[in-house]
Design a protein around this motif. Structure first.
Motif, PDB file in Angstrom:
ATOM      1  N   ALA A  55       0.838  -1.207   0.000  1.00 13.72           N
ATOM      2  CA  ALA A  55       0.000   0.000   0.000  1.00 13.72           C
ATOM      3  C   ALA A  55       0.869   1.251   0.000  1.00 13.72           C
ATOM      4  CB  ALA A  55      -0.912  -0.002   1.228  1.00 13.72           C
ATOM      5  N   GLY A  56       0.597   2.152  -0.947  1.00 14.35           N
ATOM      6  CA  GLY A  56       1.332   3.405  -1.033  1.00 14.35           C
ATOM      7  C   GLY A  56       2.656   3.314  -1.759  1.00 14.35           C
ATOM      8  N   ILE A  57       3.047   2.112  -2.213  1.00 14.08           N
ATOM      9  CA  ILE A  57       4.319   1.931  -2.903  1.00 14.08           C
ATOM     10  C   ILE A  57       4.097   2.054  -4.397  1.00 14.08           C
ATOM     11  CG2 ILE A  57       6.279   0.395  -3.279  1.00 14.08           C
ATOM     12  CD1 ILE A  57       6.001   1.378  -0.405  1.00 14.08           C
ATOM     13  N   THR A  58       4.701   3.074  -4.993  1.00 18.21           N
ATOM     14  CA  THR A  58       4.577   3.311  -6.421  1.00 18.21           C
ATOM     15  C   THR A  58       5.754   4.167  -6.862  1.00 18.21           C
ATOM     16  OG1 THR A  58       3.094   4.101  -8.190  1.00 18.21           O
ATOM     17  CG2 THR A  58       3.164   5.406  -6.159  1.00 18.21           C
ATOM     18  N   ASP A  59       5.764   4.522  -8.130  1.00 19.36           N
ATOM     19  CA  ASP A  59       6.790   5.420  -8.652  1.00 19.36           C
ATOM     20  C   ASP A  59       6.867   6.669  -7.775  1.00 19.36           C
ATOM     21  OD1 ASP A  59       8.386   7.138 -10.146  1.00 19.36           O
ATOM     22  OD2 ASP A  59       6.927   7.379 -11.755  1.00 19.36           O
ATOM     23  N   SER A  60       8.084   7.008  -7.362  1.00 19.40           N
ATOM     24  CA  SER A  60       8.253   8.139  -6.441  1.00 19.40           C
ATOM     25  C   SER A  60       7.659   9.429  -6.989  1.00 19.40           C
ATOM     26  CB  SER A  60       9.736   8.340  -6.131  1.00 19.40           C
ATOM     27  OG  SER A  60      10.470   8.610  -7.316  1.00 19.40           O
ATOM     28  N   LYS A  61       7.677   9.585  -8.308  1.00 12.68           N
ATOM     29  CA  LYS A  61       7.153  10.820  -8.917  1.00 12.68           C
ATOM     30  C   LYS A  61       5.636  10.897  -8.817  1.00 12.68           C
ATOM     31  CE  LYS A  61       9.216   9.935 -12.835  1.00 12.68           C
ATOM     32  NZ  LYS A  61      10.030   8.769 -12.393  1.00 12.68           N
ATOM     33  N   GLN A  62       4.976   9.770  -8.558  1.00 11.50           N
ATOM     34  CA  GLN A  62       3.523   9.769  -8.437  1.00 11.50           C
ATOM     35  C   GLN A  62       3.049  10.048  -7.010  1.00 11.50           C
ATOM     36  OE1 GLN A  62       1.712   6.298 -10.182  1.00 11.50           O
ATOM     37  NE2 GLN A  62       2.808   6.517 -12.112  1.00 11.50           N
ATOM     38  N   ILE A  63       3.981  10.097  -6.078  1.00 14.27           N
ATOM     39  CA  ILE A  63       3.638  10.481  -4.705  1.00 14.27           C
ATOM     40  C   ILE A  63       3.692  12.005  -4.642  1.00 14.27           C
ATOM     41  CG2 ILE A  63       4.277  10.288  -2.279  1.00 14.27           C
ATOM     42  CD1 ILE A  63       5.524   7.574  -2.945  1.00 14.27           C
ATOM     43  N   PRO A  64       2.584  12.677  -4.310  1.00 15.43           N
ATOM     44  CA  PRO A  64       2.450  14.102  -4.604  1.00 15.43           C
ATOM     45  C   PRO A  64       3.359  15.063  -3.859  1.00 15.43           C
ATOM     46  CG  PRO A  64       0.544  13.301  -3.363  1.00 15.43           C
ATOM     47  CD  PRO A  64       1.334  12.099  -3.766  1.00 15.43           C
ATOM     48  N   THR A  65       3.808  14.720  -2.659  1.00 18.76           N
ATOM     49  CA  THR A  65       4.606  15.676  -1.898  1.00 18.76           C
ATOM     50  C   THR A  65       5.851  15.006  -1.319  1.00 18.76           C
ATOM     51  OG1 THR A  65       3.520  15.266   0.233  1.00 18.76           O
ATOM     52  CG2 THR A  65       2.502  16.911  -1.233  1.00 18.76           C
ATOM     53  N   HIS A  66       6.837  15.835  -1.025  1.00 16.66           N
ATOM     54  CA  HIS A  66       8.058  15.335  -0.402  1.00 16.66           C
ATOM     55  C   HIS A  66       7.759  14.755   0.975  1.00 16.66           C
ATOM     56  CE1 HIS A  66      12.301  14.990   0.529  1.00 16.66           C
ATOM     57  NE2 HIS A  66      12.119  15.685   1.628  1.00 16.66           N
ATOM     58  N   ALA A  67       6.863  15.388   1.713  1.00 15.94           N
ATOM     59  CA  ALA A  67       6.522  14.903   3.058  1.00 15.94           C
ATOM     60  C   ALA A  67       5.938  13.496   3.003  1.00 15.94           C
ATOM     61  CB  ALA A  67       5.537  15.855   3.727  1.00 15.94           C
TER      62      ALA A  67
END
Length: 220
Positions: A55-67
């Protein structure tokens, strides 16, 4: 017209197939920063347990914020069987070229593992010669949990590094572009010149060399 339902991607599909074949230390590898004008290229290698929650693991660029990336990265570091983050400097990039430096950073991750990984899942369509069996996975950071985890760790590490370097070299906008070619970055190069963290083998659009001292007396 209704859209066709799409099956969710099984992010552990590649890993599970390899585990069934008897491989037990499958390392996902990815890098970030290949297209940047400044800073290192950073790779990460991650070996996940077979009960990992994707869960929540995907391409880093698809995670919207640095936090949010930092939160996911912390979970990966806690739950991974092994992880490593390694880099190749701008000078290594200029010496070897960016592709070979990316492979070198990945190889540093492999060599950091003890015991050695028994299979590598590599993001992209090519890799360097390796004694360890490997498979290249195109868009692997959206298809493999271990590659996606590596992409997240590498991006968090590199972004934070470039944020800190912005405090020393504030003219290039690294707090927002993290070294990628943007209008602000090129404007800083034109106005102030090339810093010690720039890749001289890249097209920087100027031959001027930075003469202003870095903040806090820092020297590279």
């Amino acid at each position: 017209m209704k859209k066709k339902n799409s099956m969710p991607i099984d992010m552990l599909h590649f890993e599970q197939q390899l585990w069934k074949q008897g491989f037990s230390r499958v390392m996902g590898l990815d890098e970030v920063g290949r297209g940047c004008l400044a800073g290192p290229v950073v790779a990460a290698g991650v070996i996940l347990p077979d009960d990992f929650n994707c869960a929540g693991i995907t391409d880093s660029k698809q995670i919207p914020t640095h936090a949010l990336r930092c939160q996911v990265a912390e979970r990966i570091r806690k739950e991974a069987v092994f992880y490593a983050v390694k880099e190749c400097s701008p000078q290594e990039i200029d010496t070897h070229n960016i592709l070979q430096a990316s492979f070198l950073a990945m190889q540093k991750c492999v060599e950091a593992a003890d015991p050695t990984p028994d299979f590598l899942l590599v993001d992209g369509n090519r890799f360097t010669a390796s004694l360890i069996p490997y498979e290249c996975v195109v868009k692997g950071d959206t298809r493999s949990a271990s590659i996606a985890a590596a992409s997240i760790l590498a991006k968090v590490y590199r972004d934070e590094l470039m944020y800190s370097m912005h405090q020393l070299y504030p003219w290039y906008g690294w707090d927002t572009n993290v070294g990628y070619p943007t209008r602000t970055h090129y404007a800083g190069l034109e106005a102030c010149g090339i810093s010690p963290l720039h890749r001289r083998s890249f097209r920087l659009r100027t031959d001027k060399v930075l003469t202003t001292a870095p903040r806090n007396g820092y020297e590279s």
